[in-house]
Write a protein that holds these residues in place. Structure first.
Motif, PDB file in Angstrom:
ATOM      1  N   SER A  74     100.799  68.293  -3.744  1.00  0.00           N
ATOM      2  CA  SER A  74     100.405  67.024  -3.544  1.00  0.00           C
ATOM      3  C   SER A  74      99.551  66.652  -2.388  1.00  0.00           C
ATOM      4  O   SER A  74      98.684  66.039  -2.753  1.00  0.00           O
ATOM      5  CB  SER A  74     101.728  66.184  -3.355  1.00  0.00           C
ATOM      6  OG  SER A  74     101.575  64.971  -3.169  1.00  0.00           O
ATOM      7  N   GLY A  75      99.855  67.407  -1.181  1.00  0.00           N
ATOM      8  CA  GLY A  75      98.982  67.006  -0.167  1.00  0.00           C
ATOM      9  C   GLY A  75      97.550  67.435  -0.226  1.00  0.00           C
ATOM     10  O   GLY A  75      96.636  66.772  -0.114  1.00  0.00           O
ATOM     11  N   CYS A  76      97.612  68.801  -0.887  1.00  0.00           N
ATOM     12  CA  CYS A  76      96.122  69.346  -1.087  1.00  0.00           C
ATOM     13  C   CYS A  76      95.413  68.104  -2.168  1.00  0.00           C
ATOM     14  O   CYS A  76      94.167  67.969  -1.829  1.00  0.00           O
ATOM     15  CB  CYS A  76      96.143  70.669  -1.902  1.00  0.00           C
ATOM     16  SG  CYS A  76      94.650  71.344  -2.326  1.00  0.00           S
ATOM     17  N   GLY A  77      96.092  67.738  -3.159  1.00  0.00           N
ATOM     18  CA  GLY A  77      95.462  66.968  -3.931  1.00  0.00           C
ATOM     19  C   GLY A  77      95.066  65.294  -3.269  1.00  0.00           C
ATOM     20  O   GLY A  77      94.134  64.915  -3.441  1.00  0.00           O
ATOM     21  N   ILE A  78      95.878  65.036  -2.520  1.00  0.00           N
ATOM     22  CA  ILE A  78      95.471  63.835  -1.899  1.00  0.00           C
ATOM     23  C   ILE A  78      94.189  63.757  -1.042  1.00  0.00           C
ATOM     24  O   ILE A  78      93.444  63.305  -0.978  1.00  0.00           O
ATOM     25  CB  ILE A  78      96.527  63.372  -0.962  1.00  0.00           C
ATOM     26  CG1 ILE A  78      98.112  62.920  -1.604  1.00  0.00           C
ATOM     27  CG2 ILE A  78      96.333  62.174   0.276  1.00  0.00           C
ATOM     28  CD1 ILE A  78      99.341  62.812  -0.936  1.00  0.00           C
ATOM     29  N   PHE A  79      94.359  65.022  -0.043  1.00  0.00           N
ATOM     30  CA  PHE A  79      92.912  65.175   0.554  1.00  0.00           C
ATOM     31  C   PHE A  79      91.764  65.412  -0.019  1.00  0.00           C
ATOM     32  O   PHE A  79      90.451  64.885   0.297  1.00  0.00           O
ATOM     33  CB  PHE A  79      93.124  66.283   1.878  1.00  0.00           C
ATOM     34  CG  PHE A  79      94.288  66.087   2.828  1.00  0.00           C
ATOM     35  CD1 PHE A  79      94.140  65.107   3.545  1.00  0.00           C
ATOM     36  CD2 PHE A  79      95.618  66.832   2.724  1.00  0.00           C
ATOM     37  CE1 PHE A  79      95.070  64.598   4.727  1.00  0.00           C
ATOM     38  CE2 PHE A  79      96.420  66.375   3.686  1.00  0.00           C
ATOM     39  CZ  PHE A  79      96.250  65.357   4.776  1.00  0.00           C
ATOM     40  N   VAL A  80      92.076  66.340  -1.263  1.00  0.00           N
ATOM     41  CA  VAL A  80      90.826  66.616  -2.044  1.00  0.00           C
ATOM     42  C   VAL A  80      90.136  65.476  -2.722  1.00  0.00           C
ATOM     43  O   VAL A  80      89.007  64.995  -2.771  1.00  0.00           O
ATOM     44  CB  VAL A  80      91.358  67.622  -3.147  1.00  0.00           C
ATOM     45  CG1 VAL A  80      89.995  67.730  -4.326  1.00  0.00           C
ATOM     46  CG2 VAL A  80      91.311  69.215  -2.629  1.00  0.00           C
ATOM     47  N   ALA A  81      91.168  64.405  -3.084  1.00  0.00           N
ATOM     48  CA  ALA A  81      90.728  63.273  -3.809  1.00  0.00           C
ATOM     49  C   ALA A  81      89.897  62.499  -2.713  1.00  0.00           C
ATOM     50  O   ALA A  81      88.978  61.804  -3.114  1.00  0.00           O
ATOM     51  CB  ALA A  81      91.976  62.257  -4.054  1.00  0.00           C
ATOM     52  N   GLN A  82      90.713  62.323  -1.348  1.00  0.00           N
ATOM     53  CA  GLN A  82      89.812  61.297  -0.420  1.00  0.00           C
ATOM     54  C   GLN A  82      88.266  61.993  -0.171  1.00  0.00           C
ATOM     55  O   GLN A  82      87.509  61.383  -0.269  1.00  0.00           O
ATOM     56  CB  GLN A  82      90.531  61.188   0.636  1.00  0.00           C
ATOM     57  CG  GLN A  82      91.697  60.350   0.314  1.00  0.00           C
ATOM     58  CD  GLN A  82      92.123  59.636   1.661  1.00  0.00           C
ATOM     59  OE1 GLN A  82      91.589  59.519   2.754  1.00  0.00           O
ATOM     60  NE2 GLN A  82      93.294  59.055   1.649  1.00  0.00           N
ATOM     61  N   PHE A  83      88.508  63.677   0.025  1.00  0.00           N
ATOM     62  CA  PHE A  83      86.991  64.199   0.442  1.00  0.00           C
ATOM     63  C   PHE A  83      86.094  63.870  -0.895  1.00  0.00           C
ATOM     64  O   PHE A  83      84.848  63.822  -0.615  1.00  0.00           O
ATOM     65  CB  PHE A  83      87.368  65.330   0.647  1.00  0.00           C
ATOM     66  CG  PHE A  83      87.761  65.901   2.017  1.00  0.00           C
ATOM     67  CD1 PHE A  83      87.090  65.171   3.170  1.00  0.00           C
ATOM     68  CD2 PHE A  83      88.940  66.699   2.092  1.00  0.00           C
ATOM     69  CE1 PHE A  83      87.570  65.624   4.521  1.00  0.00           C
ATOM     70  CE2 PHE A  83      89.447  66.950   3.409  1.00  0.00           C
ATOM     71  CZ  PHE A  83      88.838  66.258   4.570  1.00  0.00           C
ATOM     72  N   TYR A  84      86.632  64.025  -2.099  1.00  0.00           N
ATOM     73  CA  TYR A  84      85.845  63.811  -3.113  1.00  0.00           C
ATOM     74  C   TYR A  84      85.029  62.414  -3.420  1.00  0.00           C
ATOM     75  O   TYR A  84      83.925  62.308  -4.159  1.00  0.00           O
ATOM     76  CB  TYR A  84      86.652  64.186  -4.656  1.00  0.00           C
ATOM     77  CG  TYR A  84      85.861  64.670  -5.811  1.00  0.00           C
ATOM     78  CD1 TYR A  84      84.879  65.350  -5.812  1.00  0.00           C
ATOM     79  CD2 TYR A  84      85.715  63.520  -6.873  1.00  0.00           C
ATOM     80  CE1 TYR A  84      84.086  65.678  -7.123  1.00  0.00           C
ATOM     81  CE2 TYR A  84      85.133  63.646  -7.895  1.00  0.00           C
ATOM     82  CZ  TYR A  84      84.002  64.584  -7.854  1.00  0.00           C
ATOM     83  OH  TYR A  84      83.344  64.748  -9.030  1.00  0.00           O
ATOM     84  N   GLY A  85      85.953  61.407  -2.811  1.00  0.00           N
ATOM     85  CA  GLY A  85      85.255  60.018  -2.832  1.00  0.00           C
ATOM     86  C   GLY A  85      84.279  60.027  -2.105  1.00  0.00           C
ATOM     87  O   GLY A  85      83.007  59.189  -2.352  1.00  0.00           O
TER      88      GLY A  85
END
Length: 467
Positions: A74-85
């Motif tokens: 979940s933490g990995c996905g949160i940061f990846v989503a924001q970086f991908y933005g």
């Protein structure tokens, strides 16, 4: 046209359409992941109640580490989503690399510890000699399966956040089919093989988890070599990035880990009520796994959409999406509550259990359906909205305070001190949800949950290449 362009209209219908496209493969993958344990319980459950209890005890113990791994993902996905933005691919590789390092060490230690201390761990949950004997080999095999499960979980969360949700789904479908076939062969002894019972279920699960991991890695390598290159991303990491990452990441791991530990402790208390109670809890856990696989998929999809917007600094749009998500969640919660209440008698019939156990099972399932709407609201608010918005510390405090200072004490008092029935104890466990919802609603309205984590970690506003 990409998701962002479609959603710029801020229309509720458009949001539902895009959310559905993202959520569907995640829900399917979550359901399949849950079904691996459920299939074990159903197929082993045709042998007898002791087998159900043995599988249930191991699954309850393993669930603690599973929560840690899911928190990691979940933490990995949160940061990846924001970086991908903001299309910061280098920071995405760093994030995945650190997640693998943490997960790899944790899963290895957990597996070795579970194998060495198998019997002492099982005795925490049960004193029934037959159940302990059945669970010994199963816990060792399932503990080993946590290593490939951790790899799959981290990559699944990351790859979904960059709009490749079908890859984890395909890998999980294959794993489910393989697990089901191997279960039938090994548990019952088909094709001239000796029936292995519970041990056969463990072997099937381990093989399925390894296959799921390998298929996912091969598909990711073919689809996106930059994502696969995250294995060597550790070389890109500097102390400043790692320190800031840990500061933001640890509340997620601590929150999910201690929340899982609290849940396991509640089961330890309930186990004092006997093998019949553990059988009912195992059946309830299977049903709960299916239900929360669905809402978990929706929460993950919500987190991807909101995380992308928060990463870009779109605070107003993030708030609009949050409100849309709550409306959808409430509707889904009502549907699930009614469906579970009506189908509870039929669910109990799927297991080879005594009439008395069946009656308690139906009652527990129907009581569990009552607070489902509130549970769904809390899950999507905490995991899908506030956590993806960067409000990780508030979510951690809220989750831990309500679980450890409301649920755990109430279950202890209900079982050990007051000697209440299992259905009553199940209702006591739901009290925290009604307390939590009041704080979540106020936090959501305040907008304090919207925080751009990626600016703090990557320092991209100042000098992203210096990190």
């Amino acid at each position: 046209m990409n998701n962002t362009n479609i959603l710029r209209e801020n229309g509720f219908i458009n949001y539902m359409k895009v959310l559905s496209v993202i959520a569907f493969p995640i829900v399917i993958q979550n359901l399949i992941t849950s079904c691996l344990g459920i299939i074990d319980a159903l197929m082993v459950g045709q042998i007898g109640q002791n087998e159900i209890a043995a599988v249930g005890i191991v699954n309850q113990y393993i669930s603690f580490f599973s929560f840690l791994v899911l928190g990691l993902g979940s933490g990995c996905g949160i940061f990846v989503a924001q970086f991908y933005g903001v299309r910061d691919m280098q920071s995405i590789q760093k994030t995945i690399s650190l997640s693998f390092l943490i997960g790899g060490i944790a899963s290895l230690v957990f597996s070795i510890g579970s194998i060495v201390l198998a019997q002492p761990i099982l005795k925490i949950f049960s004193e029934d000699g037959a159940v302990l004997a059945l669970g010994d080999s199963f816990i060792k095999l399932i503990a080993l399966s946590m290593i490939p499960f951790t790899v799959s979980c981290v990559f699944a969360a990351a790859i979904r956040s960059v709009n490749y949700p079908k890859i984890p789904m395909v890998a999980s479908v294959t794993a489910l089919l393989l697990n089901t076939v191997l279960n039938a062969i090994l548990i019952y002894g088909m094709f001239g093989l000796e029936p292995l019972g519970v041990t056969g279920a463990g072997i099937a699960t381990l093989v399925a988890r390894v296959a799921e991991m390998l298929i996912m890695l091969m598909m990711i390598r073919k689809k996106d070599k930059n994502m696969f290159a995250s294995f060597v991303g550790l070389a890109l990491i500097r102390k400043k990035f790692a320190t800031k990452f840990a500061k933001m990441f640890m509340p997620i791991i601590v929150s999910d880990g201690l929340w899982g530990l609290a849940g396991t402790l509640c089961v330890v208390f309930i186990a004092k009520m006997g093998t019949e109670a553990m059988v009912v809890i195992q059946i309830l856990s299977n049903v709960q796994g299916i239900i929360f696989a669905i809402i978990g998929g929706i929460a993950a999809a919500v987190g991807i959409l909101i995380g992308n917007e928060v990463g870009k600094g779109e605070r107003d749009r993030s708030m609009v999406y949050a409100n849309y998500s709550i409306v959808i969640t409430i509707v889904i919660g009502v549907i699930h509550a009614v469906a579970l209440y009506v189908t509870a008698p039929y669910i109990g019939m799927l297991f080879n259990i005594s009439h008395e156990t069946y009656e308690v099972t139906v009652t527990v399932l129907q009581l569990f359906s009552i607070p489902i709407i509130v549970k769904f609201f809390n899950f999507v608010s905490c995991i899908g909205i506030m956590r993806s918005g960067g409000d990780v510390n508030y979510v951690m405090k809220l989750e831990l305070l309500t679980m450890w200072f409301i649920s755990v004490p109430l279950v202890y008092l209900g079982v050990i001190v007051w000697g209440l029935s299992l259905p009553t104890v199940i209702m006591l466990m739901a009290v925290e949800e009604f307390v939590k919802v009041m704080f979540e609603y106020r936090r959501m309205k305040s907008r304090k949950w919207i925080n751009v984590l990626t600016e703090e970690i990557s320092g991209r506003q100042q000098d992203s290449m210096s990190v």
